[in-house]
Design an enzyme around this catalytic site. Structure first.
Site, PDB file in Angstrom:
ATOM      1  CB  THR A  64       4.054   0.276   6.719  1.00 56.92           C
ATOM      2  OG1 THR A  64       2.738  -0.069   7.179  1.00 56.92           O
ATOM      3  CG2 THR A  64       5.003   0.131   7.896  1.00 56.92           C
TER       4      THR A  64
ATOM      5  NE  ARG B  56      -3.165   3.521   0.530  1.00 54.60           N
ATOM      6  CZ  ARG B  56      -3.212   2.248   0.156  1.00 54.60           C
ATOM      7  NH1 ARG B  56      -3.168   1.283   1.063  1.00 54.60           N
ATOM      8  NH2 ARG B  56      -3.298   1.916  -1.112  1.00 54.60           N
TER       9      ARG B  56
ATOM     10  N   GLY C 189       0.830  -1.206   0.000  1.00 53.49           N
ATOM     11  CA  GLY C 189       0.000   0.000   0.000  1.00 53.49           C
ATOM     12  C   GLY C 189       0.859   1.247   0.000  1.00 53.49           C
TER      13      GLY C 189
ATOM     14  CG  ASP D 266      -0.760  -0.991   8.618  1.00 56.42           C
ATOM     15  OD1 ASP D 266      -1.736  -0.222   8.699  1.00 56.42           O
ATOM     16  OD2 ASP D 266      -0.731  -1.961   7.844  1.00 56.42           O
TER      17      ASP D 266
ATOM     18  CE1 TYR E 256      -6.628   1.890  -0.456  1.00 58.72           C
ATOM     19  CE2 TYR E 256      -7.133   2.514  -2.707  1.00 58.72           C
ATOM     20  CZ  TYR E 256      -6.747   1.556  -1.790  1.00 58.72           C
ATOM     21  OH  TYR E 256      -6.478   0.279  -2.214  1.00 58.72           O
TER      22      TYR E 256
END
Lengths: 418, 418
Positions: free
Chosen positions: A142, A298, A13, A144, A295
């Site tokens: 990332t 991010r 991603g 995350d 989305y």
């Protein structure tokens, strides 16, 4: 020693700042012509290497490469494609070596998260395992924030800033209306296994907003949650809920599972917000609104964290400097020296310690009731959202670059079946 | 003539810039002490007038009033509460007159959309209908952009900028990933009856993004839509869909109806995006992501349009100037003199021509296929999203003001039942 070419690819991603790392890699490589002849980027990530679909970054102007620093998304294309182990799919590694040899590639820069760090680690072993000399450096990325060793991961700080700002703004909105209208606002954020992004939403409590956060690390307890919502509404007149997509029941079922899975076998999530909102409505009768940022969070380069952009660039730069200095199987990291004032520097870690290790939120970052964050978490988060780094605007919209993406002529005959 | 007090209230859904209008009203009133003694704001809109719950704005510092210009949401609280007609509920009007008399209120500034313009119009008739002298001026506000006569409505330009930017950013993201992953991104935007906000999403086509827009003005034709999605994915590899919450089938059913209704009897919408995304997945098999922006879009002061902020302030200022000049039953408007370069000035319109008139998108703003916008629409939209007007940031987050909201001592005995 003659200069070798470098291969750079974006993986998994994309984020608001992964292109800032690409910018750091390419600009720095251009300053080391004695070691790095050219940077070839994989079109759509590692797939570009497997299919010999390489992009010649020397065809991109200095201005366009510089503009990558301000452009979200993956400028060269990314993919979700995880190499199997050498034993399980030797054919893929043989193909990579064939392509790398054909294009005289001696450096491998892989810009991704946990799965990609594992791939990068496997590539870094090719010298030993298959007799092909290559230096592999992982550039962390990332949203995350779940890579180990590095203090944080580029991409996360900007999402955190976006989610905290958006949660604050929407909470102000609900606060205005709650006397006669909406009393509950639910925002769903990313984070399958780690609640880092959800924790950013919890920061708005510091501005007096009654917010409850639902982390993937805390098993969802419906009764306790509804009681907490009721208490907030009775005290403040409204309540904001920041729910992670990875929030799940004790039996492991996600609040939001759609039943589909991505290429890595991860469940594709989305939809926890309406589930939570309707649950509140049914039990307590409060009017609600909900948002799913998906989305938007991010990709929101327009609200990137300056800390994040600076680190993304610095890590790309450091990756090249590590390679040029002869390192292999390594990842540059962010090392925090101080939180207040925020001071950081670049360090590095061996990929053997990074691959396949997932960093969760420390238990002492989550408040005792499970719905908020601790001061320790605050101290960690605030530095990461510091500073604004607005992109240029033109005609009312951000001016983002789309590269030329000129292909490198193929040297191999025959196609490769993925 | 002695100075009278003014009543100011925010009404209906709040926006990123309604507080900029409040700022314009209060700062301008403070410059006319000979006519306006003090501005009392309704706590939570008109309900504050009915319940004699007034806020003394003179207790707010100059700095805090100035900070309203940069703060989203309704600083004094808003409500969804529509006065019935004089015949249907004379009691409410008698109560308003009672409160206005008790607090020596001679000016009524109402900051809202279509329903509120109707309320303001009714108030403006009180001199004639009930013998109570008051000057009522409507300050336009609505993200729906559906008020007549004025070129546009404060709140809309900022939502348009946010939606166009977010759609652009998320589309870049999908473009990066589409070779092996997500091919469809669906963003749901506000707009019950008018597709103004959805049209803003369509602007990204000018940046090479394959985008399909679903307007409330165009009956949803599933077959035609799916064929258009397929064509975009085959040509570009991906497709972005911007769907209005008001998008509906030929029989009037919304794609997203949740079955609940707000205080005005409007259906409460939300959830068209997952409906559209799943429809595409089922028919064409494409992997999707979807976002529902909901309140994030109308609260996103961090990305406000400078044109919009300037106009919101100017309309608040003009409202007071019109009142001071003796006008009643009037609304200041934005008059466009030129689109390129963008030149506008403030005009005004009688409320009799504003109340209960809804402005739809002109038919020639929507492209022939029904999925995009025309050059005429572009020419209309671009000026409204011009310029950035970033709020100050502190510790990584926007610095928004929360007012003291000190109450005005009550003068009436007894409560009023809403």
């Amino acid at each position: 020693m003659t200069a070798k070419n470098a291969f750079y690819a974006q993986s998994g991603g994309v984020t608001a700042v992964i292109n800032a790392s690409a910018c750091g890699v390419i600009e720095t490589a251009r300053r080391h012509p004695e070691k790095i002849a050219n940077v070839y980027a994989g079109r759509n990530g590692i797939i570009g290497a497997l299919t010999e679909d390489l992009i010649d970054t020397s065809k991109e102007s200095e201005a366009d490469i510089a503009a990558l620093r301000q452009t979200p998304s993956g400028g060269f294309g990314s993919c979700r494609y995880k190499l199997k182990s050498l034993e399980a799919n030797k054919r893929e590694y043989e193909r990579l070596i064939e392509v790398f040899k054909a294009h005289d590639i001696g450096y491998f820069f892989y810009n991704g998260g946990g799965d990609s760090a594992d791939t990068c680690y496997k590539i870094s072993q090719l010298s030993e395992s298959m007799g092909f000399p290559i230096q592999a450096v992982h550039v962390p990325k990332t949203v995350d924030n779940d890579l180990p060793i590095t203090d944080n991961c580029p991409g996360f700080g900007s999402v955190a800033k976006y989610i905290a700002t958006s949660t604050l703004e929407a909470s102000f909105d609900v606060r205005s209306m709650c006397a006669t209208s909406t009393k509950i606002f639910v925002i769903e954020v990313m984070g399958r296994h780690a609640g880092w992004i959800a924790a950013a939403g919890a920061l708005v409590a510091d501005q007096g907003i009654p917010v409850l956060t639902l982390f993937p690390e805390v098993e969802f307890d419906q009764e306790k949650f509804l009681a907490a919502v009721k208490a907030k509404v009775e005290q403040f007149g409204y309540c904001t809920v920041c729910v992670s997509e990875g929030c799940h029941y004790p039996d492991g079922r996600f609040l939001a599972e759609q039943g589909t899975r991505d290429a890595f076998g991860h469940a594709q999530l989305g939809g926890a917000a309406p589930v939570v909102a309707n649950m509140i409505k049914e039990a307590l009768g409060y009017k609600f609104h909900w948002a799913v940022a998906d989305y938007l969070q991010r990709a929101a380069r327009h609200l990137a964290s300056k800390s994040d952009v600076d680190q993304a660039y610095a890590l790309g730069k450091a990756a090249v400097e590590l390679a040029v200095a002869g390192h292999n199987s390594i990842m540059p990291t962010v090392v925090r020296k101080s939180s207040s004032p925020y001071v950081w520097e670049i360090g590095h870690a061996p990929l053997s310690q990074v691959a396949n290790v997932e960093k969760f939120m420390p238990k002492d970052f989550i408040s005792d009731d499970g719905f908020g964050i601790t001061d320790k978490c605050r101290e960690y988060l605030y530095p990461l959202i510091q500073g604004e780094d607005y992109p240029p605007f033109e005609n009312g919209l951000p001016k983002y670059v789309t590269l030329k993406l000129a292909g490198v002529p193929k040297k191999l005959s025959g196609a490769f079946e993925l």
